[in-house]
Design a protein around this motif. Structure first.
Motif, mmCIF file in Angstrom:
data_model
loop_
_atom_site.group_PDB
_atom_site.id
_atom_site.type_symbol
_atom_site.label_atom_id
_atom_site.label_comp_id
_atom_site.label_asym_id
_atom_site.label_seq_id
_atom_site.Cartn_x
_atom_site.Cartn_y
_atom_site.Cartn_z
ATOM 1 N N THR A 148 -22.988 -28.361 -17.272
ATOM 2 C CA THR A 148 -23.865 -28.748 -18.498
ATOM 3 C C THR A 148 -25.228 -29.376 -18.049
ATOM 4 O O THR A 148 -26.180 -29.166 -18.567
ATOM 5 C CB THR A 148 -22.993 -29.930 -19.211
ATOM 6 O OG1 THR A 148 -22.091 -29.216 -19.688
ATOM 7 C CG2 THR A 148 -23.728 -30.283 -20.262
ATOM 8 N N THR A 178 -27.546 -26.476 -16.836
ATOM 9 C CA THR A 178 -27.894 -25.550 -18.162
ATOM 10 C C THR A 178 -29.071 -26.392 -18.795
ATOM 11 O O THR A 178 -29.903 -25.682 -19.292
ATOM 12 C CB THR A 178 -26.434 -25.541 -19.018
ATOM 13 O OG1 THR A 178 -25.443 -24.882 -18.252
ATOM 14 C CG2 THR A 178 -26.991 -24.810 -20.280
ATOM 15 N N ILE A 200 -24.521 -17.818 -20.629
ATOM 16 C CA ILE A 200 -23.590 -18.278 -19.464
ATOM 17 C C ILE A 200 -22.653 -17.288 -19.279
ATOM 18 O O ILE A 200 -21.943 -17.122 -20.299
ATOM 19 C CB ILE A 200 -23.373 -19.607 -19.419
ATOM 20 C CG1 ILE A 200 -24.573 -20.648 -19.496
ATOM 21 C CG2 ILE A 200 -22.544 -19.948 -18.301
ATOM 22 C CD1 ILE A 200 -24.202 -22.085 -19.865
#
Length: 250
Positions: free
Chosen positions: A102, A105, A113
């Motif tokens: 996370t 990202t 993803i």
């Protein structure tokens, strides 16, 4: 489109598994390691998207010790553009892995993803779903077919009753199943070229993610060995053995 692919280094699927003497886990000393097969499929799908002109950049990420660089170089040889190693010697549980992904990202801002549906060592099948939940992104799990459009992705996924087709808005999280594709053979020139590429190494402490897991493995044991078959002469004898020895009927 920027695609992020998460990969894991696991014991090779063809290797013989040995349990440590103290039962604390699997003995990986002198055992062949390789990329998780489901993650290979994820890399292959990302590379195909790039070859179609849909993806512009493929970033591959792994979490683990220095040896994971070998896995990342395999991904680079397959066609990934950049590699990131989140370095740690700690055994990372699925929720912690999802939190690490996370953070990455948020830093890299991918539109898609892709990762394997599960790792063949732990078989948890949790990271993709947890990552989608933390990001609040739509998810398509067990994908056997992908059709990527400018603002959406259509996912055909395998379920118990057959096939289910979903259309997700981008950005999204996809986890791959075996029928999605067959990973390509890596050529020697690509292997050599991958060795010259730089892998960004990020100590896990820099991500400010707590790695202490509430889960604890108490003991790992090998499955019981199958007993030799017994030939019975009559149905009555079979029923008696099932009732009194195996105790599967009453």
């Amino acid at each position: 489109m920027k695609v992020l692919v998460a990969v894991k280094r696991v014991v090779d699927f063809a290797a013989h598994i040995r349990i440590k003497a103290d039962g604390s886990g699997v003995d990986t000393a002198n055992v062949k390691m390789s990329m998780n097969p489901f993650d290979e499929i994820a890399i292959e799908e990302a590379v195909r998207l790039k070859e179609q002109g849909i993806a512009k950049e493929i970033i591959v990420v792994s979490i683990g010790n220095t040896a994971c660089q070998e896995t990342l170089r395999t991904a680079l040889a397959m066609g990934a553009d950049r590699a990131i190693l989140v370095e740690t010697d700690t055994d990372i549980q699925p929720l912690i892995a999802a939190k690490i992904l996370t953070v990455l990202t948020e830093q890299e801002s991918p539109q898609l993803i892709i990762q394997g549906k599960q790792a063949i060592d732990s078989d948890n099948n949790q990271v993709g779903q947890m990552l989608a939940g933390l990001l609040n992104w739509p998810q398509g799990t067990f994908a056997s077919k992908l059709i990527v459009e400018p603002n959406s992705v259509t996912v055909t996924r395998e379920i118990d009753g057959g096939l289910e087709t979903l259309k997700l808005k981008l950005p999204a999280v996809i986890t791959t199943d075996l029928r999605l594709n067959e990973p390509r053979y890596i050529s020697l020139p690509n292997i050599v070229a991958a060795k010259r590429k730089t892998i960004a190494v990020i100590p896990i402490q820099q991500l400010n993610v707590a790695i202490q897991s509430p889960l604890q493995t108490l003991r790992v044991t090998a499955p019981a060995k199958r007993q030799a078959c017994v030939k019975v002469a009559t149905v009555k004898e079979l029923v008696e053995k099932l009732r009194h020895e195996v105790q599967v009927i009453t």
